[in-house]
Design a protein around this motif. Structure first.
Motif, PDB file in Angstrom:
ATOM      1  N   PRO A 223      19.027   5.128 -14.242  1.00 46.54           N
ATOM      2  CA  PRO A 223      17.782   5.081 -15.011  1.00 46.54           C
ATOM      3  C   PRO A 223      16.954   3.843 -14.683  1.00 46.54           C
ATOM      4  N   LEU A 224      15.640   4.038 -14.721  1.00 48.12           N
ATOM      5  CA  LEU A 224      14.712   2.974 -14.365  1.00 48.12           C
ATOM      6  C   LEU A 224      13.779   2.663 -15.521  1.00 48.12           C
ATOM      7  N   ALA A 225      13.663   1.384 -15.852  1.00 49.47           N
ATOM      8  CA  ALA A 225      12.626   0.941 -16.773  1.00 49.47           C
ATOM      9  C   ALA A 225      11.309   0.892 -15.995  1.00 49.47           C
ATOM     10  N   PRO A 226      10.171   0.937 -16.683  1.00 51.95           N
ATOM     11  CA  PRO A 226       8.877   0.936 -15.982  1.00 51.95           C
ATOM     12  C   PRO A 226       8.729  -0.177 -14.954  1.00 51.95           C
ATOM     13  N   GLY A 227       9.225  -1.362 -15.247  1.00 52.93           N
ATOM     14  CA  GLY A 227       9.068  -2.489 -14.330  1.00 52.93           C
ATOM     15  C   GLY A 227       9.984  -2.445 -13.117  1.00 52.93           C
ATOM     16  N   GLN A 228      10.872  -1.449 -13.059  1.00 59.59           N
ATOM     17  CA  GLN A 228      11.827  -1.345 -11.952  1.00 59.59           C
ATOM     18  C   GLN A 228      11.455  -0.265 -10.937  1.00 59.59           C
ATOM     19  N   VAL A 229      10.360   0.436 -11.185  1.00 59.15           N
ATOM     20  CA  VAL A 229       9.992   1.575 -10.345  1.00 59.15           C
ATOM     21  C   VAL A 229       9.623   1.135  -8.933  1.00 59.15           C
ATOM     22  N   GLU A 230       8.932   0.018  -8.795  1.00 60.76           N
ATOM     23  CA  GLU A 230       8.513  -0.424  -7.460  1.00 60.76           C
ATOM     24  C   GLU A 230       9.706  -0.700  -6.554  1.00 60.76           C
ATOM     25  N   ASP A 231      10.732  -1.345  -7.091  1.00 58.53           N
ATOM     26  CA  ASP A 231      11.927  -1.606  -6.290  1.00 58.53           C
ATOM     27  C   ASP A 231      12.599  -0.309  -5.878  1.00 58.53           C
ATOM     28  N   GLU A 232      12.592   0.693  -6.772  1.00 58.58           N
ATOM     29  CA  GLU A 232      13.197   1.977  -6.442  1.00 58.58           C
ATOM     30  C   GLU A 232      12.422   2.677  -5.329  1.00 58.58           C
ATOM     31  N   ILE A 233      11.093   2.595  -5.392  1.00 55.53           N
ATOM     32  CA  ILE A 233      10.286   3.201  -4.333  1.00 55.53           C
ATOM     33  C   ILE A 233      10.523   2.483  -3.015  1.00 55.53           C
ATOM     34  N   ARG A 234      10.610   1.170  -3.064  1.00 55.34           N
ATOM     35  CA  ARG A 234      10.914   0.395  -1.860  1.00 55.34           C
ATOM     36  C   ARG A 234      12.268   0.803  -1.281  1.00 55.34           C
ATOM     37  N   PHE A 235      13.247   0.982  -2.155  1.00 59.76           N
ATOM     38  CA  PHE A 235      14.578   1.437  -1.761  1.00 59.76           C
ATOM     39  C   PHE A 235      14.481   2.754  -0.993  1.00 59.76           C
ATOM     40  N   GLN A 236      13.791   3.722  -1.581  1.00 59.30           N
ATOM     41  CA  GLN A 236      13.701   5.050  -0.977  1.00 59.30           C
ATOM     42  C   GLN A 236      12.924   5.030   0.338  1.00 59.30           C
ATOM     43  N   LEU A 237      11.848   4.261   0.392  1.00 54.03           N
ATOM     44  CA  LEU A 237      11.059   4.181   1.624  1.00 54.03           C
ATOM     45  C   LEU A 237      11.854   3.535   2.756  1.00 54.03           C
ATOM     46  N   LEU A 238      12.584   2.466   2.444  1.00 56.21           N
ATOM     47  CA  LEU A 238      13.395   1.811   3.464  1.00 56.21           C
ATOM     48  C   LEU A 238      14.458   2.760   3.998  1.00 56.21           C
TER      49      LEU A 238
ATOM     50  N   LYS B 220       0.828  -1.204   0.000  1.00 62.03           N
ATOM     51  CA  LYS B 220       0.000   0.000   0.000  1.00 62.03           C
ATOM     52  C   LYS B 220       0.863   1.254   0.000  1.00 62.03           C
ATOM     53  N   GLU B 221       1.939   1.258   0.776  1.00 72.52           N
ATOM     54  CA  GLU B 221       2.828   2.416   0.819  1.00 72.52           C
ATOM     55  C   GLU B 221       3.455   2.663  -0.548  1.00 72.52           C
ATOM     56  N   ILE B 222       3.877   1.597  -1.211  1.00 70.76           N
ATOM     57  CA  ILE B 222       4.480   1.724  -2.534  1.00 70.76           C
ATOM     58  C   ILE B 222       3.458   2.271  -3.527  1.00 70.76           C
ATOM     59  N   GLU B 223       2.233   1.763  -3.453  1.00 71.32           N
ATOM     60  CA  GLU B 223       1.183   2.216  -4.358  1.00 71.32           C
ATOM     61  C   GLU B 223       0.870   3.692  -4.146  1.00 71.32           C
TER      62      GLU B 223
END
Length: 208
Positions: free
Chosen positions: A130-145, A100-103
């Motif tokens: 640079p991030l491909a569309p399918g890599q955005v969730e991992d990047e958001i998880r990275f930043q949130l952590l 939910k946080e990532i979304e």
């Protein structure tokens, strides 16, 4: 949300026994790095690189994007390792990141582009990593952590648990991609004769 794309520590980190190498001293085929006893395979790394390159090629400024990311293999491998360091430190601290946080972050990013997913994808491709569309969730998880760990320990002290986590993971990198920099928590340059450099990291495209 604080945005950080690189981590740095000053503590010395311990490396594991040479998990990348076989008895002959040759690098174990198909291994980009070993983190916490688990392999990051070259195929997994190359898949991330290919996704970015494909997305760049579809962009209207492909040449500029590709010229600005000539060391993509190395920076992608660094980011994959750094995420594991963050996850280790977060697990020790009892910190989690929910779907939910990532979304919610994704919705916020989309809102900032006026609801244009194409524009958001272009912004992600233009980042230092640079991030491909399918890599955005991992990047958001990275930043949130990273943000949650900074909130827990303080921005001036968060490096201590990160250094400890990296030490416990016993990180080792295939010299093809460089060397694990214990101070910067990243993959940096390395001159080595440990393995034959028959296959080199990506070079700038011709004419870039």
């Amino acid at each position: 949300m604080h945005r950080r794309t690189a981590l740095s520590v000053s503590a010395a980190l311990l490396l594991a026994a040479p998990l990348l190498s076989a008895c002959s001293g040759e690098a174990r085929p198909g291994t980009a790095a070993v983190v916490g006893g688990e392999r990051i395979t070259t195929s997994a790394l190359q898949a991330q690189v290919k996704d970015v390159r494909d997305a760049q090629q579809r962009s209207g400024n492909a040449a500029q994007l590709m010229a600005g990311s000539t060391q993509l293999e190395r920076v992608k491998l660094s980011k994959m390792i750094q995420l594991r360091v963050l996850e280790k430190a977060a697990a020790t601290a009892g910190i989690t990141v929910s779907v939910k946080e990532i979304e919610e972050v994704q919705k916020g990013q989309l809102a900032q582009t006026g609801g244009s997913r194409q524009k958001m994808d272009e912004i992600m491709l233009a980042q230092r990593v640079p991030l491909a569309p399918g890599q955005v969730e991992d990047e958001i998880r990275f930043q949130l952590l990273f943000t949650k760990l900074s909130d827990r320990y303080g921005e001036d002290k968060v490096l201590e648990p990160l250094a400890k986590a990296a030490e416990q993971l016993h990180i080792e990198v295939n010299p093809r991609y460089g060397a694990w920099d214990t101070r910067q928590i990243t993959v940096g340059d390395q001159q080595t004769s440990w393995i034959s450099q028959k296959t080199r990291p990506e070079q700038p495209p011709a004419g870039a």
